[in-house]
Design a protein around this motif. Sequence first.
Motif, mmCIF file in Angstrom:
data_model
loop_
_atom_site.group_PDB
_atom_site.id
_atom_site.type_symbol
_atom_site.label_atom_id
_atom_site.label_comp_id
_atom_site.label_asym_id
_atom_site.label_seq_id
_atom_site.Cartn_x
_atom_site.Cartn_y
_atom_site.Cartn_z
ATOM 1 N N MET B 1 0.771 -1.312 0.137
ATOM 2 C CA MET B 1 -0.043 -0.042 0.005
ATOM 3 C C MET B 1 0.763 1.106 0.041
ATOM 4 O O MET B 1 2.182 1.201 0.594
ATOM 5 C CB MET B 1 -0.916 -0.151 1.328
ATOM 6 C CG MET B 1 -1.867 -1.076 1.306
ATOM 7 S SD MET B 1 -3.124 -1.262 0.135
ATOM 8 C CE MET B 1 -4.342 -0.222 0.984
ATOM 9 N N LYS B 2 0.441 2.241 -0.472
ATOM 10 C CA LYS B 2 0.924 3.433 -0.485
ATOM 11 C C LYS B 2 0.149 4.722 0.011
ATOM 12 O O LYS B 2 -1.067 4.675 -0.362
ATOM 13 C CB LYS B 2 1.785 3.928 -1.839
ATOM 14 C CG LYS B 2 0.401 4.019 -3.096
ATOM 15 C CD LYS B 2 1.201 4.472 -4.494
ATOM 16 C CE LYS B 2 1.508 3.449 -5.402
ATOM 17 N NZ LYS B 2 1.867 3.888 -6.769
ATOM 18 N N LYS B 3 0.922 5.540 0.636
ATOM 19 C CA LYS B 3 0.121 6.630 1.478
ATOM 20 C C LYS B 3 -0.057 7.677 0.487
ATOM 21 O O LYS B 3 1.001 8.226 -0.338
ATOM 22 C CB LYS B 3 0.892 7.143 2.530
ATOM 23 C CG LYS B 3 0.611 6.521 3.597
ATOM 24 C CD LYS B 3 1.044 6.958 4.845
ATOM 25 C CE LYS B 3 0.745 6.123 6.059
ATOM 26 N NZ LYS B 3 1.332 6.762 7.307
ATOM 27 N N VAL B 4 -1.287 8.287 -0.037
ATOM 28 C CA VAL B 4 -1.534 9.293 -0.892
ATOM 29 C C VAL B 4 -2.326 10.349 -0.120
ATOM 30 O O VAL B 4 -3.207 10.047 0.472
ATOM 31 C CB VAL B 4 -2.283 8.680 -2.268
ATOM 32 C CG1 VAL B 4 -2.839 9.696 -2.795
ATOM 33 C CG2 VAL B 4 -1.227 7.638 -2.777
ATOM 34 N N ILE B 16 -1.698 12.837 -4.382
ATOM 35 C CA ILE B 16 0.071 12.855 -4.457
ATOM 36 C C ILE B 16 0.798 12.135 -3.505
ATOM 37 O O ILE B 16 0.024 12.010 -2.225
ATOM 38 C CB ILE B 16 0.359 14.331 -4.114
ATOM 39 C CG1 ILE B 16 -0.152 15.213 -4.938
ATOM 40 C CG2 ILE B 16 1.922 14.638 -4.113
ATOM 41 C CD1 ILE B 16 -0.082 16.708 -4.615
ATOM 42 N N GLU B 17 1.369 11.319 -3.868
ATOM 43 C CA GLU B 17 2.069 10.304 -2.777
ATOM 44 C C GLU B 17 2.690 10.950 -1.740
ATOM 45 O O GLU B 17 3.577 12.066 -2.068
ATOM 46 C CB GLU B 17 3.279 9.360 -3.510
ATOM 47 C CG GLU B 17 2.618 7.983 -4.439
ATOM 48 C CD GLU B 17 3.523 7.112 -4.672
ATOM 49 O OE1 GLU B 17 4.276 6.615 -3.856
ATOM 50 O OE2 GLU B 17 3.537 6.945 -6.105
ATOM 51 N N ALA B 18 2.527 10.734 -0.616
ATOM 52 C CA ALA B 18 3.022 11.271 0.575
ATOM 53 C C ALA B 18 4.367 11.455 0.813
ATOM 54 O O ALA B 18 5.061 12.400 1.028
ATOM 55 C CB ALA B 18 2.467 10.700 2.029
ATOM 56 N N ILE B 82 -5.109 8.771 2.486
ATOM 57 C CA ILE B 82 -5.731 7.583 2.037
ATOM 58 C C ILE B 82 -4.598 6.661 1.691
ATOM 59 O O ILE B 82 -3.485 7.021 1.382
ATOM 60 C CB ILE B 82 -6.605 7.624 0.907
ATOM 61 C CG1 ILE B 82 -6.152 7.894 -0.386
ATOM 62 C CG2 ILE B 82 -8.155 8.293 1.192
ATOM 63 C CD1 ILE B 82 -7.090 7.784 -1.760
ATOM 64 N N GLU B 83 -4.759 5.206 1.711
ATOM 65 C CA GLU B 83 -3.969 4.398 1.422
ATOM 66 C C GLU B 83 -4.436 3.552 0.054
ATOM 67 O O GLU B 83 -5.404 3.068 0.014
ATOM 68 C CB GLU B 83 -3.544 3.335 2.361
ATOM 69 C CG GLU B 83 -2.910 3.765 3.430
ATOM 70 C CD GLU B 83 -2.220 2.652 4.609
ATOM 71 O OE1 GLU B 83 -2.860 1.594 4.453
ATOM 72 O OE2 GLU B 83 -1.300 2.964 5.092
ATOM 73 N N LEU B 112 -13.623 4.508 -6.286
ATOM 74 C CA LEU B 112 -13.392 5.909 -6.655
ATOM 75 C C LEU B 112 -12.084 5.765 -7.427
ATOM 76 O O LEU B 112 -11.029 5.294 -7.105
ATOM 77 C CB LEU B 112 -13.098 7.020 -5.374
ATOM 78 C CG LEU B 112 -14.345 7.415 -5.078
ATOM 79 C CD1 LEU B 112 -14.151 8.122 -3.610
ATOM 80 C CD2 LEU B 112 -15.438 8.128 -5.776
ATOM 81 N N VAL B 113 -12.089 6.552 -8.696
ATOM 82 C CA VAL B 113 -10.884 6.936 -9.358
ATOM 83 C C VAL B 113 -9.960 7.963 -8.733
ATOM 84 O O VAL B 113 -10.492 9.038 -8.161
ATOM 85 C CB VAL B 113 -11.259 7.084 -10.790
ATOM 86 C CG1 VAL B 113 -9.950 7.382 -11.589
ATOM 87 C CG2 VAL B 113 -12.151 5.970 -11.398
#
Lengths: 178, 254
Positions: B1-4, B16-18, B82-83, B112-113
Amino acid sequence: MAVKKRSSAGVKAKTVSVYLYADEIQERRPVLLFTAGQIDEVLTKAEIQAVPFASEYLLGLCAWREQVLPIMDLVRFFGLSSSGKDEGARYLVVRTVDTLSPGSAENIHSEKVLQRCVLKVSDQIINGDIPADCEVIYPKQAGFAPVFVRGLFRREKELFILPDIAAIIHSNSLGGAE
Amino acid sequence: MKKVCLVKGGNFVLGIEARYILSRRHGMLPHETAGKEREIFHLGSLLARKHCEHPEPGSVFLQLHKGENTFFLLVDQVIDEIELPEQTTRLPPPSPELAEQLCPQVAVCMNLVVLLLDPAQVIPVARQLGQGIGLLAAEHWSQPPVPVDSAARPPAKGTKNDSGAAAPNRRIRKNKKRPKSVDEETFKRVMAWTIAQFKQGKVGAEHLAADQLPPGLVQQEGVSDTVLQYLIDQISLRCQESITPIQPGEQHGG
């Protein structure tokens, strides 16, 4: 979403007529024609994510079964006029098979890829056979660019359009005739 | 998972990626930071292909870093964090080329996109659009330089000292021996005090006077009350602007 059946009992429906929110063309209502197998689902609403720098006809993107699909308005794409309200709009998930040309000399076979998009249409969606009393017309006669239309038929009150969805998806221009 | 980080810019919501966000800041950029920046980008204007008239109240400066680029991007709002799953796809056709360049990847989260902004492409896309599109005017991000001379306070109209804004700077250069500028520490302390007063609703001249600064708050020697008062007035003005939408054509004070 219930789709009205026009064909008689026992006869498998072959086409789906989808009315557009557009003004009449040559005194006929514009109607999109699809084969029944082309339509995956009819949605009553869609969560649209706008795409920056997009043409007016690309309304945005939406998620459908974990896939990202473009949502298009063919009224805008074909440059049709629309003076009515689009209340009760439906979102049609449509599939098409796109033929990709070979990317290299080694790969001489073209590749067929399934693609989907969502079309914003009216809530008048009728499942039935293609009417027999139709006259074939040339797309430019009705103001359509031929590359985006597989066929065009007219009847007393309707103008049936067979859109080339793959060509529309990959288009860099609008679909009205020049 | 990536934080955005989900951010809003005009009519668009992007992710935007954190890991690319170095800092966030509400209001104006501090003078020492703003002075180093040549360009600051405004997301809403960039995406709408227009010039920035006025940033939305409550906009947030994001300091972004990717590759060799570090820059500030002003967004209307930071909506949420969000992740997202690591798996992303490319922006589907018929998305325009500029969108594919700026947001090459897209992900689905809770049906959601989310279009993912590539920070490395903000500057190239703004360059491609040209004509200053997507750039934020300096008046919207740079705090005015703090006056450094007791004579720097703008004189009343009609007086013989009414010689324009350039006069204070000339005096600075001439009188280098006296300690006339507020140092960074003093600036920060006065700003913190003024903002605290402002938050308590103390906005009038009777509450925001230099002689009401707590004893010991300004430790720098040789700074006159006039300079401090001007500094307080400017900070107060910015505070008021930050809560009052600026009307088109209105000029900033200071």
